[in-house]
Design a protein around this motif. Structure first.
Motif, PDB file in Angstrom:
ATOM      1  N   ILE A 185     -10.823 -28.527  14.976  1.00 46.03           N
ATOM      2  CA  ILE A 185     -11.322 -28.983  16.165  1.00 46.03           C
ATOM      3  C   ILE A 185     -12.499 -28.297  16.496  1.00 46.03           C
ATOM      4  O   ILE A 185     -12.728 -27.211  16.743  1.00 46.03           O
ATOM      5  CB  ILE A 185     -10.377 -28.788  17.291  1.00 46.03           C
ATOM      6  N   TYR A 186     -13.695 -29.310  16.507  1.00 45.39           N
ATOM      7  CA  TYR A 186     -15.077 -28.731  16.832  1.00 45.39           C
ATOM      8  C   TYR A 186     -15.525 -27.563  15.992  1.00 45.39           C
ATOM      9  O   TYR A 186     -16.358 -26.851  16.468  1.00 45.39           O
ATOM     10  CB  TYR A 186     -15.015 -28.598  18.474  1.00 45.39           C
ATOM     11  N   GLY A 187     -14.936 -27.453  15.004  1.00 45.51           N
ATOM     12  CA  GLY A 187     -15.187 -26.272  14.120  1.00 45.51           C
ATOM     13  C   GLY A 187     -16.384 -26.996  12.881  1.00 45.51           C
ATOM     14  O   GLY A 187     -16.545 -28.241  12.960  1.00 45.51           O
ATOM     15  N   PRO A 188     -16.644 -26.045  11.941  1.00 49.04           N
ATOM     16  CA  PRO A 188     -17.545 -26.565  10.703  1.00 49.04           C
ATOM     17  C   PRO A 188     -16.979 -27.696   9.896  1.00 49.04           C
ATOM     18  O   PRO A 188     -17.661 -28.353   9.137  1.00 49.04           O
ATOM     19  CB  PRO A 188     -17.871 -25.362   9.926  1.00 49.04           C
ATOM     20  N   ARG A 189     -15.875 -27.604   9.683  1.00 44.59           N
ATOM     21  CA  ARG A 189     -14.906 -28.665   9.059  1.00 44.59           C
ATOM     22  C   ARG A 189     -14.477 -29.929   9.630  1.00 44.59           C
ATOM     23  O   ARG A 189     -13.660 -30.748   9.044  1.00 44.59           O
ATOM     24  CB  ARG A 189     -13.953 -27.928   8.217  1.00 44.59           C
ATOM     25  N   VAL A 190     -15.132 -30.201  10.742  1.00 43.95           N
ATOM     26  CA  VAL A 190     -14.950 -31.575  11.439  1.00 43.95           C
ATOM     27  C   VAL A 190     -15.175 -32.561  10.305  1.00 43.95           C
ATOM     28  O   VAL A 190     -16.349 -32.602   9.682  1.00 43.95           O
ATOM     29  CB  VAL A 190     -15.440 -31.820  12.682  1.00 43.95           C
ATOM     30  N   PRO A 247     -17.385 -36.071   9.776  1.00 48.02           N
ATOM     31  CA  PRO A 247     -18.738 -36.662  10.106  1.00 48.02           C
ATOM     32  C   PRO A 247     -18.697 -37.503  11.237  1.00 48.02           C
ATOM     33  O   PRO A 247     -17.608 -38.589  11.131  1.00 48.02           O
ATOM     34  CB  PRO A 247     -19.463 -37.503   9.045  1.00 48.02           C
ATOM     35  N   GLY A 248     -19.289 -37.369  12.440  1.00 44.82           N
ATOM     36  CA  GLY A 248     -19.176 -38.159  13.475  1.00 44.82           C
ATOM     37  C   GLY A 248     -17.804 -37.961  14.543  1.00 44.82           C
ATOM     38  O   GLY A 248     -17.548 -38.742  15.362  1.00 44.82           O
ATOM     39  N   ARG A 249     -16.950 -37.139  14.168  1.00 41.97           N
ATOM     40  CA  ARG A 249     -15.821 -36.983  14.807  1.00 41.97           C
ATOM     41  C   ARG A 249     -15.446 -35.568  15.454  1.00 41.97           C
ATOM     42  O   ARG A 249     -16.188 -34.463  14.829  1.00 41.97           O
ATOM     43  CB  ARG A 249     -14.530 -37.336  13.802  1.00 41.97           C
ATOM     44  N   PRO A 250     -14.666 -35.271  16.319  1.00 43.37           N
ATOM     45  CA  PRO A 250     -14.484 -34.009  17.064  1.00 43.37           C
ATOM     46  C   PRO A 250     -13.589 -33.044  16.316  1.00 43.37           C
ATOM     47  O   PRO A 250     -13.435 -32.198  16.481  1.00 43.37           O
ATOM     48  CB  PRO A 250     -13.797 -34.372  18.313  1.00 43.37           C
ATOM     49  N   ASN A 270      -9.018 -24.620  11.871  1.00 42.06           N
ATOM     50  CA  ASN A 270      -9.122 -23.471  13.134  1.00 42.06           C
ATOM     51  C   ASN A 270      -7.902 -23.306  14.088  1.00 42.06           C
ATOM     52  O   ASN A 270      -7.974 -22.773  14.814  1.00 42.06           O
ATOM     53  CB  ASN A 270     -10.410 -23.724  13.706  1.00 42.06           C
TER      54      ASN A 270
END
Lengths: 276, 87
Positions: free
Chosen positions: A188-193, A195-198, A236
């Motif tokens: 959630i909102y970390g580097p592995r989201v 593309p274009g998504r939360p 995360n």
């Protein structure tokens, strides 16, 4: 004496109440919840104990318990602006909660006391689908699955067992359902989201592995595999698996009646009926 | 320890609607009350979530910067920047 009548694993994705209201009860998400709800209703529970990870809404980083238990006659939620859902009053059971916390602390589990509290979507969303009228008392047990250091999976399983024994020793007759809620792989909102998504699902292989362990009742293998490093590799909020692991202490090593994994969301739905 | 202040700013975006509105209107003024380092303040105002993440800010909380669209952030812009921190 109180008894355990069923155990359930559920997601708590905050958009789901809105999504199912829009798309209908027969939509894919609606049908997944309905399948668990049917098992839940068939068990005729009179109270719910839910293992949950607060998303820094009940607690904050200034005072963050590893384990905590809500003890009050009611609480409010969801307080994090869940789309289409006003803040509601959720009934609880202070007598049961007091008993559970006393037994857990005496059993060696340092469970913080929480009173006059509010919860976020992670407690509310499972209730929205299992008891939409909020007609059953709910006792939340909080496990920190988000902010490292995370408690060991074995410790969470053993906490689940301590809570189970405490329910079984509660002197009033009460049919209790237990819920564990969370994702297996989710960022959630970390580097592995994505593309274009939360959000994103960084580790579909772990979703497969966890679901397979649960489906085949390999609980010891799951607990051994679920190290902090492994869970956080899966995202995360991958530590939310700890809520499922605590719930698995209630199922006596049995296979679930069913488990429906959802790879695109990194989570699953599962139910165990528990014979009395 | 001032990193706690960054996390408090993000947390307040969810739980303090007045602060949220002030952050959307004039973030520099809204941040005055928070004991941020110069680097932290600059990173928040620039929507530089990659720097904040590397400093140790909580990603879940930082998501509120995107959700409530403060400091030039949207969910896609946030995602593009945070993804640069991927290992």
């Amino acid at each position: 004496m109180a008894s355990i009548v069923g155990a359930y694993g559920l997601p708590h994705t905050p958009i789901f109440p809105f999504k199912v209201a829009e798309e209908g009860a027969s939509s894919p998400t609606g049908a997944l919840f309905a399948r668990v709800r049917a098992a839940f209703d068939a068990a005729r529970p009179e109270a719910i104990v839910i293992f949950d990870t607060d998303h820094l809404n009940t607690f904050f980083l200034d005072n963050l318990p590893v384990f905590a238990l809500g003890v009050d006659e009611s609480f409010t939620g969801p307080v994090d602006e869940v789309r289409g859902v006003p803040v509601k009053t959720i009934p609880s059971h202070a007598g049961l909660a007091t008993h559970l916390r006393r037994a857990a602390v005496h059993g060696g589990y340092d469970v913080a006391l929480v009173q006059d509290f509010a919860v976020d979507h992670s407690v509310y969303v499972p209730l929205h689908f299992m008891t939409p009228e909020l007609s059953l008392p709910v006792v939340p047990v909080f496990i920190n699955g988000h902010v490292p250091p995370l408690p060991p999976a074995r410790r969470c399983f053993d906490l689940g067992m301590a809570v189970r024994r405490a329910i079984e020793s509660y002197p009033q007759p009460l049919r209790v359902a237990v819920i564990g809620t969370g994702s297996f792989s989710l960022e959630i909102y970390g580097p592995r989201v994505s593309p274009g998504r939360p959000d994103g699902v960084p580790d579909p292989g772990w979703v497969d592995e966890v679901s397979d362990h649960i489906a085949n009742a390999r609980i010891d293998a799951l607990v051994a595999a679920a190290t902090e490093q492994r869970m956080l590799h899966a995202g995360n909020v991958g530590g939310e698996l700890l809520n499922w692991i605590a719930m698995l202490a209630f199922v006596d090593g049995r296979k679930p009646d069913f488990i429906d994994k959802q790879m695109e969301n990194g989570h699953a739905y599962a139910a165990w009926s528990i014979p009395s | 320890m001032t990193l706690l202040a960054v996390n408090r700013v993000c947390h307040a975006l969810m739980h303090d609607k007045d602060f949220r509105a002030r952050m959307q209107a004039d973030p520099r003024a809204a941040l005055q009350a928070y004991p941020l380092s110069d680097a932290e303040r600059a990173a928040i105002l620039a929507g530089d979530v990659a720097t904040l993440y590397r400093l140790g800010a909580n990603a879940f909380l930082m998501g509120y910067l995107a959700r409530f669209e403060v400091c030039g952030l949207t969910v896609p812009i946030y995602g593009e920047r945070i993804r640069r921190c991927a290992p």
